[in-house]
Write a protein that holds these residues in place. Structure first.
Motif, PDB file in Angstrom:
ATOM      1  N   GLN A  32       0.816  -1.215   0.000  1.00 32.91           N
ATOM      2  CA  GLN A  32       0.000   0.000   0.000  1.00 32.91           C
ATOM      3  C   GLN A  32       0.850   1.266   0.000  1.00 32.91           C
ATOM      4  N   ALA A  33       2.004   1.217   0.650  1.00 31.11           N
ATOM      5  CA  ALA A  33       2.880   2.391   0.725  1.00 31.11           C
ATOM      6  C   ALA A  33       3.827   2.497  -0.456  1.00 31.11           C
ATOM      7  N   GLY A  34       3.925   1.420  -1.274  1.00 28.08           N
ATOM      8  CA  GLY A  34       4.923   1.301  -2.345  1.00 28.08           C
ATOM      9  C   GLY A  34       4.772   2.320  -3.451  1.00 28.08           C
ATOM     10  N   PRO A  35       5.509   2.139  -4.570  1.00 27.87           N
ATOM     11  CA  PRO A  35       6.249   0.929  -4.956  1.00 27.87           C
ATOM     12  C   PRO A  35       7.732   0.926  -4.570  1.00 27.87           C
ATOM     13  N   THR A  36       8.111   1.638  -3.523  1.00 27.22           N
ATOM     14  CA  THR A  36       9.475   1.540  -2.995  1.00 27.22           C
ATOM     15  C   THR A  36       9.373   1.377  -1.483  1.00 27.22           C
ATOM     16  N   ALA A  37      10.398   0.811  -0.892  1.00 24.02           N
ATOM     17  CA  ALA A  37      10.397   0.633   0.554  1.00 24.02           C
ATOM     18  C   ALA A  37      11.807   0.361   1.035  1.00 24.02           C
ATOM     19  N   ASP A  38      12.032   0.651   2.308  1.00 23.40           N
ATOM     20  CA  ASP A  38      13.219   0.135   2.994  1.00 23.40           C
ATOM     21  C   ASP A  38      12.778  -1.199   3.575  1.00 23.40           C
ATOM     22  N   LEU A  39      13.272  -2.275   3.025  1.00 19.22           N
ATOM     23  CA  LEU A  39      12.819  -3.605   3.424  1.00 19.22           C
ATOM     24  C   LEU A  39      13.079  -3.885   4.895  1.00 19.22           C
ATOM     25  N   VAL A  40      14.116  -3.281   5.459  1.00 23.56           N
ATOM     26  CA  VAL A  40      14.415  -3.498   6.879  1.00 23.56           C
ATOM     27  C   VAL A  40      13.288  -2.947   7.740  1.00 23.56           C
ATOM     28  N   GLN A  41      12.899  -1.681   7.479  1.00 22.20           N
ATOM     29  CA  GLN A  41      11.868  -1.046   8.283  1.00 22.20           C
ATOM     30  C   GLN A  41      10.472  -1.595   7.991  1.00 22.20           C
ATOM     31  N   ALA A  42      10.225  -1.965   6.725  1.00 17.04           N
ATOM     32  CA  ALA A  42       8.881  -2.389   6.337  1.00 17.04           C
ATOM     33  C   ALA A  42       8.615  -3.871   6.579  1.00 17.04           C
ATOM     34  N   PHE A  43       9.670  -4.679   6.636  1.00 15.41           N
ATOM     35  CA  PHE A  43       9.453  -6.124   6.640  1.00 15.41           C
ATOM     36  C   PHE A  43      10.403  -6.893   7.555  1.00 15.41           C
ATOM     37  N   ALA A  44      11.702  -6.734   7.351  1.00 11.99           N
ATOM     38  CA  ALA A  44      12.675  -7.580   8.051  1.00 11.99           C
ATOM     39  C   ALA A  44      12.634  -7.389   9.557  1.00 11.99           C
ATOM     40  N   HIS A  45      12.420  -6.163  10.011  1.00  9.31           N
ATOM     41  CA  HIS A  45      12.353  -5.911  11.452  1.00  9.31           C
ATOM     42  C   HIS A  45      10.964  -6.173  12.027  1.00  9.31           C
ATOM     43  N   ASN A  95      28.366  -7.294  16.322  1.00 12.83           N
ATOM     44  CA  ASN A  95      28.659  -8.724  16.152  1.00 12.83           C
ATOM     45  C   ASN A  95      27.489  -9.451  15.480  1.00 12.83           C
ATOM     46  N   ILE A  96      26.434  -8.704  15.132  1.00 19.21           N
ATOM     47  CA  ILE A  96      25.362  -9.225  14.288  1.00 19.21           C
ATOM     48  C   ILE A  96      25.452  -8.475  12.960  1.00 19.21           C
ATOM     49  N   TYR A  97      25.898  -9.178  11.914  1.00 25.94           N
ATOM     50  CA  TYR A  97      26.108  -8.549  10.616  1.00 25.94           C
ATOM     51  C   TYR A  97      24.774  -8.415   9.886  1.00 25.94           C
ATOM     52  N   GLY A  98      24.699  -7.463   8.991  1.00 29.59           N
ATOM     53  CA  GLY A  98      23.479  -7.299   8.223  1.00 29.59           C
ATOM     54  C   GLY A  98      23.519  -6.032   7.403  1.00 29.59           C
ATOM     55  N   VAL A  99      22.338  -5.564   7.024  1.00 36.82           N
ATOM     56  CA  VAL A  99      22.209  -4.300   6.310  1.00 36.82           C
ATOM     57  C   VAL A  99      21.498  -3.312   7.219  1.00 36.82           C
ATOM     58  N   ILE A 100      21.934  -2.063   7.193  1.00 34.76           N
ATOM     59  CA  ILE A 100      21.270  -1.023   7.986  1.00 34.76           C
ATOM     60  C   ILE A 100      19.929  -0.677   7.355  1.00 34.76           C
ATOM     61  N   SER A 101      19.916  -0.627   6.038  1.00 39.73           N
ATOM     62  CA  SER A 101      18.680  -0.451   5.287  1.00 39.73           C
ATOM     63  C   SER A 101      18.828  -1.191   3.965  1.00 39.73           C
ATOM     64  N   LEU A 102      17.704  -1.519   3.334  1.00 37.90           N
ATOM     65  CA  LEU A 102      17.734  -2.210   2.050  1.00 37.90           C
ATOM     66  C   LEU A 102      16.659  -1.594   1.152  1.00 37.90           C
ATOM     67  N   PRO A 103      17.018  -0.536   0.397  1.00 39.58           N
ATOM     68  CA  PRO A 103      16.039   0.104  -0.488  1.00 39.58           C
ATOM     69  C   PRO A 103      15.654  -0.838  -1.634  1.00 39.58           C
ATOM     70  N   VAL A 104      14.369  -1.108  -1.762  1.00 40.13           N
ATOM     71  CA  VAL A 104      13.870  -1.986  -2.826  1.00 40.13           C
ATOM     72  C   VAL A 104      12.730  -1.296  -3.561  1.00 40.13           C
ATOM     73  N   THR A 105      12.440  -1.803  -4.738  1.00 41.58           N
ATOM     74  CA  THR A 105      11.326  -1.297  -5.524  1.00 41.58           C
ATOM     75  C   THR A 105      10.703  -2.447  -6.302  1.00 41.58           C
ATOM     76  N   TRP A 106       9.544  -2.193  -6.883  1.00 38.86           N
ATOM     77  CA  TRP A 106       8.864  -3.198  -7.693  1.00 38.86           C
ATOM     78  C   TRP A 106       7.934  -2.468  -8.664  1.00 38.86           C
TER      79      TRP A 106
END
Length: 420
Positions: A152-165, A403-414
């Motif tokens: 609903q908020a798309g078609p872009t998102a920071d996947l970390v804030q919108a989904f992964a977290h 000591n937990i590796y990852g991405v700070i943010s992951l900008p995605v689009t569709w």
């Protein structure tokens, strides 16, 4: 800090064979290969030397383990301690100097038997494979809710804030029995505590508020138990302080690692379109994909142990008091255990990886993490068939200070209108 006298010199930078700390390498950390998923080359180059001496941040002379079999042997051996106050940090840590304080109340990761055994016995029955799989319907519901909001908020998102977290955060709320009316407040504190961009003052305030909330939640569960893990534990002999501590541990262990696996795992799949296409074509590969991503990414790294006595491991004598650093990244890329280890291959049988540790301290919540990821990855790819990075891969900010590796943010689009 006291140690067995047979370890003379291990805390002063001189090994018993006369080698000084200045002669030894430190823990390699530079991921200069250009691939954000690969460990430092210096680590994987040590596959034929599964254990070697290493210099620690305070000058201590200890060990670095990069071999899979050696790591398993040490993690399964009760002669190696997990007590924080016996360990030396391999690298300088912000806000930490000198000796490491003992584990706070309820933090079983920093305890040995019998204290560890007492907590573990109470918790193990709450995290069985069967019980965690019963939570699948709730994971599916939370996943769909997050995907709905993202679409609903798309078609872009920071996947970390919108989904992964949010997905693991909602599951932790469910597990601990955080009331719906409190979840926004609770998740706000959690988000700040784990925000790599937050300043120290904001993080400290959020952490204090979170501990206070958990203490209040324990009292509420004692007064009116509900159908959740924290309420179950109020029937045990754990004190209020211990219950709040266990709640904090489950929060830290169950949220941050899974959130980073979802973020970094999506990044890895998007960077390997053949693997992404294979999973999208056959969602039945989900559980196998999760195991391979756990092996390939190894986000929780390293693991530390301290020898309580002189121990011989595969012909090498480790002196009492020596800290051993187990590089999970390197162990899970050991070519003697995993052929062609630097390739992401979701058709691989990746069982036996040490992403969740091994032995007495193997991760309690591993089955819940597996369920969350096995639901989340296929659902994300099915909802957004054209999902792709919104920035060049080299611009994705990486979480290198933890000591937990990852991405700070992951900008995605569709593509608009293509989401299902």
């Amino acid at each position: 800090m006291s140690h067995d006298p047979t370890a003379v010199g291990t805390t002063t930078g001189v090994a018993t064979d006369g080698i000084t700390a200045d002669d030894l390498p430190t823990l390699p950390t530079d991921r200069h290969t250009g691939c954000p998923f690969d460990p430092p080359e210096e680590l994987t180059a040590l596959s034929d030397e599964p254990m070697r001496r290493m210099r620690y941040a305070d000058g201590h002379v200890g060990r670095l383990v990069t071999g899979h079999a050696t790591a398993r042997a040490i993690l399964a051996d009760p002669r190696f301690s997990s007590r924080y106050e016996l360990l030396h940090l391999p690298l300088p840590m912000e806000g930490m100097s000198g000796e490491i304080p003992p584990a706070p109340v309820g933090d079983i990761t920093g305890l040995d038997a019998p204290g560890h055994t007492r907590y573990r016995r109470l918790l193990t029955g709450k995290f069985t494979v069967r019980r965690m799989r019963q939570l699948t319907a709730r994971v599916e519901r939370f996943t769909e809710e997050c995907l709905d909001a993202m679409e609903q908020a798309g078609p872009t998102a920071d996947l970390v804030q919108a989904f992964a977290h949010p997905v693991p955060a909602l599951m932790i709320c469910e597990l601990l029995g955080v009331p719906y009316t409190d979840r926004k407040r609770f998740q706000g504190h959690v988000a700040t505590v784990f925000d790599q961009t937050a300043d120290a003052e904001a993080t400290g305030e959020a952490y204090t508020a979170l501990l206070q909330y958990l203490a209040e939640l324990v009292l509420a569960k004692r007064a009116e138990p509900t159908d959740d893990l924290l309420s179950d534990l109020t029937a045990s002999d754990l004190t209020d302080e211990e219950l709040a501590g266990v709640g904090g541990l489950l929060l830290a262990a169950g949220l941050d690692t899974t959130a980073n696996m979802l973020g970094l795992g999506t990044f890895a799949l998007l960077s390997n379109p053949d693997q992404l296409d294979a999973l999208r074509a056959d969602p039945g590969l989900a559980e196998q994909t999760v195991e391979e991503l756990l092996r390939y990414l190894s986000v929780a790294d390293p693991l530390l142990r301290s020898a309580l006595t002189d121990v011989e491991v595969e012909g090498t004598l480790i002196r009492a008091g020596e800290t051993v650093t187990i590089s999970v990244q390197a162990v899970n890329r050991d070519p003697h255990r995993f052929p062609d280890p630097n390739r992401l291959d979701i058709h691989r049988k990746a069982s036996g990886h040490l992403a969740f540790g091994h032995g007495a301290h193997q991760c309690l919540g591993q089955q819940l993490a597996r369920v969350e990821m096995a639901v989340a990855f296929p659902a994300l790819l099915a909802r957004f068939p054209t999902l792709r990075l919104a920035v060049p891969p080299q611009e994705v900010p990486l979480r290198n200070r933890s000591n937990i590796y990852g991405v700070i943010s992951l900008p995605v689009t569709w593509d608009t209108g293509v989401a299902r």
